[in-house]
Design a protein around this motif. Structure first.
Motif, mmCIF file in Angstrom:
data_model
loop_
_atom_site.group_PDB
_atom_site.id
_atom_site.type_symbol
_atom_site.label_atom_id
_atom_site.label_comp_id
_atom_site.label_asym_id
_atom_site.label_seq_id
_atom_site.Cartn_x
_atom_site.Cartn_y
_atom_site.Cartn_z
ATOM 1 N N ASP A 146 2.953 10.657 17.969
ATOM 2 C CA ASP A 146 1.990 10.941 16.914
ATOM 3 C C ASP A 146 0.776 10.027 17.048
ATOM 4 O O ASP A 146 0.853 8.826 16.781
ATOM 5 C CB ASP A 146 2.648 10.749 15.547
ATOM 6 C CG ASP A 146 1.797 11.302 14.416
ATOM 7 O OD1 ASP A 146 0.569 11.428 14.611
ATOM 8 O OD2 ASP A 146 2.348 11.605 13.350
ATOM 9 N N CYS A 147 -0.337 10.618 17.440
ATOM 10 C CA CYS A 147 -1.581 9.866 17.619
ATOM 11 C C CYS A 147 -2.599 10.180 16.532
ATOM 12 O O CYS A 147 -3.802 9.942 16.714
ATOM 13 C CB CYS A 147 -2.183 10.168 18.991
ATOM 14 S SG CYS A 147 -1.264 9.476 20.366
ATOM 15 N N ILE A 148 -2.113 10.700 15.391
ATOM 16 C CA ILE A 148 -3.002 10.881 14.249
ATOM 17 C C ILE A 148 -2.448 10.136 13.037
ATOM 18 O O ILE A 148 -3.186 9.672 12.178
ATOM 19 C CB ILE A 148 -3.256 12.376 13.947
ATOM 20 C CG1 ILE A 148 -4.344 12.537 12.880
ATOM 21 C CG2 ILE A 148 -1.987 13.091 13.540
ATOM 22 C CD1 ILE A 148 -5.656 11.885 13.213
ATOM 23 N N ASN A 149 -1.102 9.990 12.970
ATOM 24 C CA ASN A 149 -0.486 9.139 11.947
ATOM 25 C C ASN A 149 -0.985 9.435 10.541
ATOM 26 O O ASN A 149 -1.461 8.556 9.835
ATOM 27 C CB ASN A 149 -0.718 7.661 12.293
ATOM 28 C CG ASN A 149 0.050 7.248 13.534
ATOM 29 O OD1 ASN A 149 1.270 7.186 13.520
ATOM 30 N ND2 ASN A 149 -0.672 7.003 14.614
ATOM 31 N N ASN A 150 -0.830 10.719 10.146
ATOM 32 C CA ASN A 150 -1.309 11.188 8.848
ATOM 33 C C ASN A 150 -2.747 10.732 8.610
ATOM 34 O O ASN A 150 -3.079 10.138 7.593
ATOM 35 C CB ASN A 150 -0.404 10.732 7.698
ATOM 36 C CG ASN A 150 -0.703 11.470 6.413
ATOM 37 O OD1 ASN A 150 -1.231 12.576 6.430
ATOM 38 N ND2 ASN A 150 -0.397 10.852 5.291
ATOM 39 N N PHE A 151 -3.572 11.059 9.586
ATOM 40 C CA PHE A 151 -5.006 10.765 9.520
ATOM 41 C C PHE A 151 -5.264 9.290 9.235
ATOM 42 O O PHE A 151 -5.968 8.926 8.300
ATOM 43 C CB PHE A 151 -5.703 11.705 8.537
ATOM 44 C CG PHE A 151 -5.681 13.126 9.013
ATOM 45 C CD1 PHE A 151 -6.680 13.613 9.837
ATOM 46 C CD2 PHE A 151 -4.622 13.963 8.693
ATOM 47 C CE1 PHE A 151 -6.637 14.908 10.329
ATOM 48 C CE2 PHE A 151 -4.554 15.260 9.185
ATOM 49 C CZ PHE A 151 -5.569 15.734 10.006
ATOM 50 N N THR A 152 -4.655 8.468 10.064
ATOM 51 C CA THR A 152 -4.845 7.012 10.200
ATOM 52 C C THR A 152 -4.062 6.176 9.201
ATOM 53 O O THR A 152 -4.107 4.947 9.261
ATOM 54 C CB THR A 152 -6.332 6.586 10.120
ATOM 55 O OG1 THR A 152 -6.781 6.562 8.771
ATOM 56 C CG2 THR A 152 -7.236 7.502 10.941
ATOM 57 N N SER A 153 -3.318 6.789 8.262
ATOM 58 C CA SER A 153 -2.677 6.001 7.205
ATOM 59 C C SER A 153 -1.385 5.317 7.643
ATOM 60 O O SER A 153 -1.033 4.268 7.098
ATOM 61 C CB SER A 153 -2.393 6.878 5.986
ATOM 62 O OG SER A 153 -1.437 7.872 6.292
ATOM 63 N N MET A 154 -0.656 5.897 8.609
ATOM 64 C CA MET A 154 0.659 5.381 8.984
ATOM 65 C C MET A 154 0.529 4.409 10.156
ATOM 66 O O MET A 154 0.971 4.667 11.270
ATOM 67 C CB MET A 154 1.593 6.536 9.341
ATOM 68 C CG MET A 154 1.654 7.634 8.290
ATOM 69 S SD MET A 154 2.326 7.085 6.711
ATOM 70 C CE MET A 154 4.028 6.800 7.146
ATOM 71 N N ILE A 155 -0.052 3.265 9.906
ATOM 72 C CA ILE A 155 -0.326 2.322 10.990
ATOM 73 C C ILE A 155 0.951 1.744 11.585
ATOM 74 O O ILE A 155 0.972 1.309 12.731
ATOM 75 C CB ILE A 155 -1.261 1.199 10.502
ATOM 76 C CG1 ILE A 155 -1.879 0.447 11.696
ATOM 77 C CG2 ILE A 155 -0.549 0.259 9.527
ATOM 78 C CD1 ILE A 155 -3.030 -0.462 11.326
ATOM 79 N N HIS A 156 2.053 1.764 10.827
ATOM 80 C CA HIS A 156 3.349 1.316 11.342
ATOM 81 C C HIS A 156 4.248 2.488 11.724
ATOM 82 O O HIS A 156 5.463 2.316 11.878
ATOM 83 C CB HIS A 156 4.058 0.441 10.312
ATOM 84 C CG HIS A 156 3.329 -0.829 9.989
ATOM 85 N ND1 HIS A 156 3.034 -1.777 10.944
ATOM 86 C CD2 HIS A 156 2.821 -1.302 8.822
ATOM 87 C CE1 HIS A 156 2.381 -2.784 10.373
ATOM 88 N NE2 HIS A 156 2.237 -2.518 9.098
ATOM 89 N N GLY A 157 3.663 3.669 11.872
ATOM 90 C CA GLY A 157 4.466 4.829 12.219
ATOM 91 C C GLY A 157 5.388 5.221 11.069
ATOM 92 O O GLY A 157 5.046 5.050 9.894
ATOM 93 N N TYR A 158 6.566 5.725 11.432
ATOM 94 C CA TYR A 158 7.473 6.282 10.437
ATOM 95 C C TYR A 158 8.772 5.481 10.346
ATOM 96 O O TYR A 158 9.268 4.949 11.338
ATOM 97 C CB TYR A 158 7.795 7.739 10.794
ATOM 98 C CG TYR A 158 6.550 8.571 10.899
ATOM 99 C CD1 TYR A 158 5.898 9.027 9.759
ATOM 100 C CD2 TYR A 158 5.991 8.874 12.139
ATOM 101 C CE1 TYR A 158 4.734 9.768 9.838
ATOM 102 C CE2 TYR A 158 4.831 9.623 12.234
ATOM 103 C CZ TYR A 158 4.203 10.061 11.081
ATOM 104 O OH TYR A 158 3.043 10.788 11.173
ATOM 105 N N ALA A 159 9.294 5.438 9.117
ATOM 106 C CA ALA A 159 10.591 4.813 8.840
ATOM 107 C C ALA A 159 10.641 3.358 9.290
ATOM 108 O O ALA A 159 11.672 2.894 9.791
ATOM 109 C CB ALA A 159 11.718 5.624 9.495
#
Length: 436
Positions: free
Chosen positions: A57-70
């Motif tokens: 994922d190189c969009i990360n909810n439009f830049t918000s998920m800087i630490h990725g998921y979980a």
């Protein structure tokens, strides 16, 4: 993967969605033709869709998920808070904790007010500037996105057929009142002379200048340091407030873009990464400016509330997210971001394809142009550039890379060096496909 043929479950979900939501979606930004892919799970820097495909994922909810998921540290504090309650009609210590961290990281910010989105935070910053100065007008940069507030949307997508030498105030949405357009002045990015002239002419009516120092929708072209310095100087001389929209650019460094550019805005707008994956926004600034929100002496100059503002789930998640963003982490994001940008520009040259990759830190955008990149107009995509962007986007999907359809990428902290290598390889292959 061979989208759309190999995505039947996403197609089925989209058919269901079209019955109950206009156009089958709630966010225009996630739609692409003939249907979007539907996410079901995320872990680290990867996302799984409804058809079982896995993407970096190189969009990360439009830049918000800087630490990725979980992220374990964020999940832990969220789980603990869920057992205690998700929102109250009372303040909690969690909002103090996050506010203290933000004030410590931003020298220009004395106090913070939380909202539920970046859009709301921009709106409150503009209203705060008007309440403090008593002036009606604002100025903003042509092509820059600042959320869905009427005034902030002006000239978001102006086109060559309505361009003038000095950018005009163009409605983004149908039905925008003329009064809104009358109260918004539009400036070209990195054009000092024009900015100074507009401020000099309209200063007595101008409450604030709203600027994103790395405006995504305007091309992700960095504002020049001398431009920001000149803007700040002219604004102060005219009694105009300078608002930095750092909803996205706060991910550029420990003290955000204003720390990198060494500019002290009067008000700062935040969002996205400060919520740790939950809805959030914030406006902060000098204590005298923030006093417009103060209810301790009766009705404030700017009353503000919000049922879920500063809810403890968001505050705890945001605090964990920000605590994990140390100077060393930002240095690594800078390094991998520069590695990918260099790799993409090398690919453009290798394939003889007109294009350039621009950005800073963990953010970058791909433009299919052979013109010098300076501002919104210089990267405005013609029909051929749009065709190439669409082909590039699908080529990346088919290679397991999720990016924005308009060429935006955002890297995240879980990405390893091997992930970065895989991203560069997939982009190189996608560009080769576009060039073919």
């Amino acid at each position: 993967m061979n989208y759309p043929e190999t995505s039947p479950e996403s197609a089925r979900l989209y058919e269901r969605a079209k019955v109950v939501m206009p156009g089958g979606n709630t966010r225009t930004t996630v739609y692409f033709d003939p249907f979007p892919i539907y996410a079901v799970r995320g872990e680290g820097c990867r996302m799984w869709d409804a058809d079982g495909h896995v993407y970096i994922d190189c969009i990360n909810n439009f830049t918000s998920m800087i630490h990725g998921y979980a992220a374990p540290s964020i999940n832990a504090v969220v789980s603990a808070q869920l057992a205690l309650g998700t929102a109250f009609g009372a303040p909690t210590s969690s909002e103090i904790d996050l506010a203290e961290l933000l004030v410590a990281r931003l020298p220009a910010v004395d106090q913070v007010r939380f909202t539920n989105s970046g859009t709301e935070a921009v709106m409150m910053a503009i209203k705060a500037a008007r309440a403090f100065t008593g002036r009606p007008k604002i100025a903003k940069i042509e092509g820059a996105y600042h959320g869905s507030y009427d005034y902030a949307e002006v000239s978001l997508d102006s086109r060559p057929d309505n361009w003038s030498k000095t950018p005009a105030s163009i409605a983004y949405a149908k039905g925008t009142p003329q009064g809104v357009l009358d109260d918004v002045l539009v400036l070209p990015l990195n054009d000092i002379a024009t900015a100074q002239a507009v401020i000099a002419e309209h200063g007595p009516q101008l409450a604030a200048i709203l600027i994103d120092p790395l405006p995504n929708r305007a091309g992700l072209i960095p504002a020049r340091r001398d431009y920001l310095a000149a803007l700040s100087k002219a604004a102060r001389a005219a009694g105009v407030l300078l608002i930095f929209d750092e909803v996205i650019s706060f991910r550029l460094g420990y003290s955000g873009a204003q720390g990198l550019w060494e500019i002290a805005p009067d008000l700062t707008v935040l969002g996205k990464i400060i919520g740790g994956g939950f809805p959030v926004g914030a406006v902060g600034g000098r204590a005298d400016l923030m006093s417009v929100f103060d209810p301790t002496r009766g009705k404030p100059a700017l009353p503000h509330g919000g049922t879920f503002s500063a809810n403890p789930v968001t505050m705890r998640a945001g605090l964990a997210s920000m605590q994990a963003l140390t100077p060393a982490v930002f240095e690594r994001l800078d390094r991998i971001g520069e590695t990918v940008r260099q790799g993409i520009n090398a690919s453009f040259a290798r394939h003889g394809l007109a294009g350039v990759c621009v950005g800073l830190g963990s953010l970058f955008r791909v433009h299919f142009t052979d013109q010098p990149v300076t501002d919104y107009r210089s990267v405005y995509p013609n029909a051929e550039a749009r065709r190439k962007l669409g082909k590039f986007h699908i080529a990346l999907l088919n290679r397991g890379i999720l990016a924005a359809g308009y060429g935006l990428f955002a890297l995240s902290t879980p990405m390893t060096d091997s992930d970065v290598t895989e991203i560069i390889k997939a982009i190189d292959e996608a560009l080769a496909e576009v060039a073919a």
